[in-house]
Design an enzyme around this catalytic site. Structure first.
Site, PDB file in Angstrom:
ATOM      1  CE1 TYR A  53      30.916 -42.567 -20.218  1.00 53.60           C
ATOM      2  CE2 TYR A  53      32.041 -43.206 -22.231  1.00 53.60           C
ATOM      3  CZ  TYR A  53      32.034 -43.043 -20.861  1.00 53.60           C
ATOM      4  OH  TYR A  53      33.153 -43.354 -20.134  1.00 53.60           O
ATOM      5  CE1 TYR A 228      49.673 -32.660 -16.829  1.00 47.40           C
ATOM      6  CE2 TYR A 228      47.700 -33.456 -17.936  1.00 47.40           C
ATOM      7  CZ  TYR A 228      48.591 -33.526 -16.886  1.00 47.40           C
ATOM      8  OH  TYR A 228      48.417 -34.462 -15.895  1.00 47.40           O
ATOM      9  CD  GLN A 288      39.886 -30.109 -27.873  1.00 43.09           C
ATOM     10  OE1 GLN A 288      39.311 -31.166 -27.615  1.00 43.09           O
ATOM     11  NE2 GLN A 288      39.558 -28.971 -27.299  1.00 43.09           N
ATOM     12  CG  ASN A 292      44.957 -34.897 -27.935  1.00 38.80           C
ATOM     13  OD1 ASN A 292      45.693 -33.969 -27.627  1.00 38.80           O
ATOM     14  ND2 ASN A 292      43.703 -34.969 -27.538  1.00 38.80           N
TER      15      ASN A 292
HETATM   16  N1  NAP Z   1      35.742 -45.299 -16.950  1.00 38.78           N
HETATM   17  C1  NAP Z   1      35.330 -44.138 -16.507  1.00 38.78           C
HETATM   18  O1  NAP Z   1      34.746 -44.030 -15.408  1.00 38.78           O
HETATM   19  C2  NAP Z   1      35.549 -42.906 -17.367  1.00 38.78           C
HETATM   20  C3  NAP Z   1      35.387 -41.623 -16.815  1.00 38.78           C
HETATM   21  C4  NAP Z   1      35.623 -40.508 -17.617  1.00 38.78           C
HETATM   22  C5  NAP Z   1      36.016 -40.683 -18.952  1.00 38.78           C
HETATM   23  N2  NAP Z   1      36.156 -41.947 -19.465  1.00 38.78           N
HETATM   24  C6  NAP Z   1      36.597 -42.155 -20.877  1.00 38.78           C
HETATM   25  O2  NAP Z   1      37.764 -41.389 -21.113  1.00 38.78           O
HETATM   26  C7  NAP Z   1      37.557 -40.498 -22.206  1.00 38.78           C
HETATM   27  C8  NAP Z   1      38.316 -39.209 -21.965  1.00 38.78           C
HETATM   28  O3  NAP Z   1      37.873 -38.639 -20.752  1.00 38.78           O
HETATM   29  P1  NAP Z   1      37.885 -37.077 -20.519  1.00 38.78           P
HETATM   30  O4  NAP Z   1      37.070 -36.407 -21.579  1.00 38.78           O
HETATM   31  O5  NAP Z   1      37.554 -36.853 -19.082  1.00 38.78           O
HETATM   32  O6  NAP Z   1      39.447 -36.772 -20.831  1.00 38.78           O
HETATM   33  P2  NAP Z   1      40.366 -35.542 -20.491  1.00 38.78           P
HETATM   34  O7  NAP Z   1      41.685 -35.865 -21.128  1.00 38.78           O
HETATM   35  O8  NAP Z   1      40.409 -35.229 -19.036  1.00 38.78           O
HETATM   36  O9  NAP Z   1      39.642 -34.291 -21.156  1.00 38.78           O
HETATM   37  C9  NAP Z   1      39.290 -34.213 -22.499  1.00 38.78           C
HETATM   38  C10 NAP Z   1      39.028 -32.745 -22.779  1.00 38.78           C
HETATM   39  O10 NAP Z   1      40.284 -32.048 -22.715  1.00 38.78           O
HETATM   40  C11 NAP Z   1      40.306 -31.039 -23.679  1.00 38.78           C
HETATM   41  N3  NAP Z   1      41.346 -31.396 -24.655  1.00 38.78           N
HETATM   42  C12 NAP Z   1      41.628 -32.635 -25.152  1.00 38.78           C
HETATM   43  N4  NAP Z   1      42.660 -32.571 -26.005  1.00 38.78           N
HETATM   44  C13 NAP Z   1      43.046 -31.277 -26.038  1.00 38.78           C
HETATM   45  C14 NAP Z   1      44.049 -30.597 -26.727  1.00 38.78           C
HETATM   46  N5  NAP Z   1      44.886 -31.236 -27.543  1.00 38.78           N
HETATM   47  N6  NAP Z   1      44.172 -29.259 -26.535  1.00 38.78           N
HETATM   48  C15 NAP Z   1      43.347 -28.590 -25.694  1.00 38.78           C
HETATM   49  N7  NAP Z   1      42.358 -29.193 -25.004  1.00 38.78           N
HETATM   50  C16 NAP Z   1      42.214 -30.532 -25.186  1.00 38.78           C
HETATM   51  C17 NAP Z   1      38.929 -30.995 -24.307  1.00 38.78           C
HETATM   52  O11 NAP Z   1      38.145 -30.115 -23.502  1.00 38.78           O
HETATM   53  P3  NAP Z   1      36.978 -29.220 -24.147  1.00 38.78           P
HETATM   54  O12 NAP Z   1      35.969 -30.179 -24.684  1.00 38.78           O
HETATM   55  O13 NAP Z   1      36.450 -28.431 -22.984  1.00 38.78           O
HETATM   56  O14 NAP Z   1      37.618 -28.376 -25.225  1.00 38.78           O
HETATM   57  C18 NAP Z   1      38.481 -32.440 -24.147  1.00 38.78           C
HETATM   58  O15 NAP Z   1      37.083 -32.585 -24.178  1.00 38.78           O
HETATM   59  C19 NAP Z   1      36.039 -40.329 -22.289  1.00 38.78           C
HETATM   60  O16 NAP Z   1      35.605 -39.946 -23.579  1.00 38.78           O
HETATM   61  C20 NAP Z   1      35.557 -41.701 -21.915  1.00 38.78           C
HETATM   62  O17 NAP Z   1      35.615 -42.558 -23.037  1.00 38.78           O
HETATM   63  C21 NAP Z   1      35.946 -43.044 -18.688  1.00 38.78           C
END
Ligand code: NAP
Length: 318
Positions: A53, A228, A288, A292
């Site tokens: 990351y 969502y 955000q 959450n």
């Molecule tokens: N193991 C793996 O292969 C893997 C892969 C991916 C992620 N991860 C882990 O999972 C975590 C989360 O993944 P993800 O970032 O892909 O999660 P996600 O839930 O798909 O997206 C997070 C994004 O959603 C938006 N968001 C979040 N809360 C919100 C809210 N209350 N209202 C409006 N928009 C909201 C933001 O977008 P904007 O930034 O565009 O505003 C935020 O950056 C990562 O940080 C990482 O630690 C692991």
């Protein structure tokens, strides 16, 4: 924030894990630290990072996310209050995608350095490696556990059958098994042909294995980019189905009725599953994060739940 048990680790952790994938890259240092502060002050103690990351941002091959966590923990003097998870195994810079024993040892040492700590609570195999025999990887993890540098191991992006094979081998040969699982998982179900390779969505089989063997599931991308509750985020590619359109309507209706947001309903649905489930939440602003965190207070009634679960899904995951 009431803690819950984490898989077979015998430990309790926060019910929402803070994902830090974008820290140091699209989320700048100041905002990353503000998010960490707010999460910690709200009682959150479970952080998720990875050796990849934020690589490619600062010094070559260095995870900015791990560096930010390391500095923040050291400044706040709170390392021992936290449960820190990182991941190894994906390729980056000149490091290959692999769980070869030497690489496992080397990558964990680098993460320990960046996180400025003597131990990591949970190390995930970030991706399966079908070239390295499972016993070699498990032996490497065992040595790290014996040395006290790693406390528990988890598996991310594994097929259910590979996880079952690894943990059966661990039981038979006396290795430490994977104690929890991090798959791609959300309320919307991907369609059968969707390909997220190398990411692996949770399947019925994986979920059933986890439930049967007390492995906590820690879904990543639980909000699918916030779709969502945001007009600027349509249903993502790989999820555009009739069922998911109906699911979105159900989420919105319940959100409107409860004066909540759709993202909160999607998170509440996940944390209130029968089997223990800890979403790994990603946030790029403190607002955000606040939204959450408040999802933990949103109670879905039995009729809400049956409406959400009653919409046909390809795999029937609920
Ligand atoms: N193991 C793996 O292969 C893997 C892969 C991916 C992620 N991860 C882990 O999972 C975590 C989360 O993944 P993800 O970032 O892909 O999660 P996600 O839930 O798909 O997206 C997070 C994004 O959603 C938006 N968001 C979040 N809360 C919100 C809210 N209350 N209202 C409006 N928009 C909201 C933001 O977008 P904007 O930034 O565009 O505003 C935020 O950056 C990562 O940080 C990482 O630690 C692991």
């Amino acid at each position: 924030m009431d803690e819950i048990e984490l898989g077979t680790t015998g430990e309790t952790v926060s019910p929402l894990c803070l994902g830090t994938m974008r820290f140091g890259s699209s989320t700048n240092l100041e905002v990353s630290r503000a998010i960490l502060d707010r999460y910690y002050d709200a009682g959150g103690r479970f952080l998720d990072t990875a050796n990849i990351y934020g690589t490619g941002v600062g010094d070559p091959g260095e995870s900015e996310s791990e560096l930010i966590l390391g500095e923040w923990m050291s400044d706040r003097g709170n390392r021992d209050d936290l449960f820190v998870a990182t991941k190894i195994g994906f390729e980056y810079d000149d490091v290959p995608r692999s769980l070869d024993p030497d690489l496992v040892k080397r990558e964990v040492e680098k993460s320990l350095n960046r996180l400025d700590t003597d131990y990591i609570d949970l190390v995930y195999a970030h991706v399966d490696d079908r070239e390295t025999p499972l016993e070699e990887t498990l032996t490497a993890f065992d040595r790290l556990i014996e040395s006290g540098k790693v406390r528990h191991i988890g598996a991310s992006n594994y097929y259910g059958w590979r996880l079952a094979r690894a943990n059966t081998l661990a039981t038979e040969r006396g290795f430490t098994p994977f104690s929890c699982v991090q798959p791609r998982y959300s309320y919307l179900t991907p369609h059968r042909d969707a390909d997220f390779d190398p990411q692996r969505p949770a399947t019925d089989e994986l979920v059933s294995y986890c439930d049967e063997h007390d492995l906590t599931m820690l879904p990543y991308s639980p909000l699918l980019g916030g779709c969502y509750g945001r007009e600027d985020r349509p249903i993502p590619d790989g999820y555009v189905t009739t069922e998911n359109r109906l699911k979105m309507e159900a989420v919105q209706d319940i959100a409107d009725r409860k004066d909540a947001t759709g993202n909160q309903v999607a998170l509440a649905w996940m944390v209130q599953r029968d089997a223990p489930t800890i979403p790994v939440i990603g946030c790029s602003t403190v607002d955000q994060l606040e939204e959450n965190l408040a999802a933990l207070e949103l109670n879905l009634t039995a009729p809400d739940r049956s409406r959400l679960d009653g919409i046909e899904t390809l795999g029937g995951l609920s």
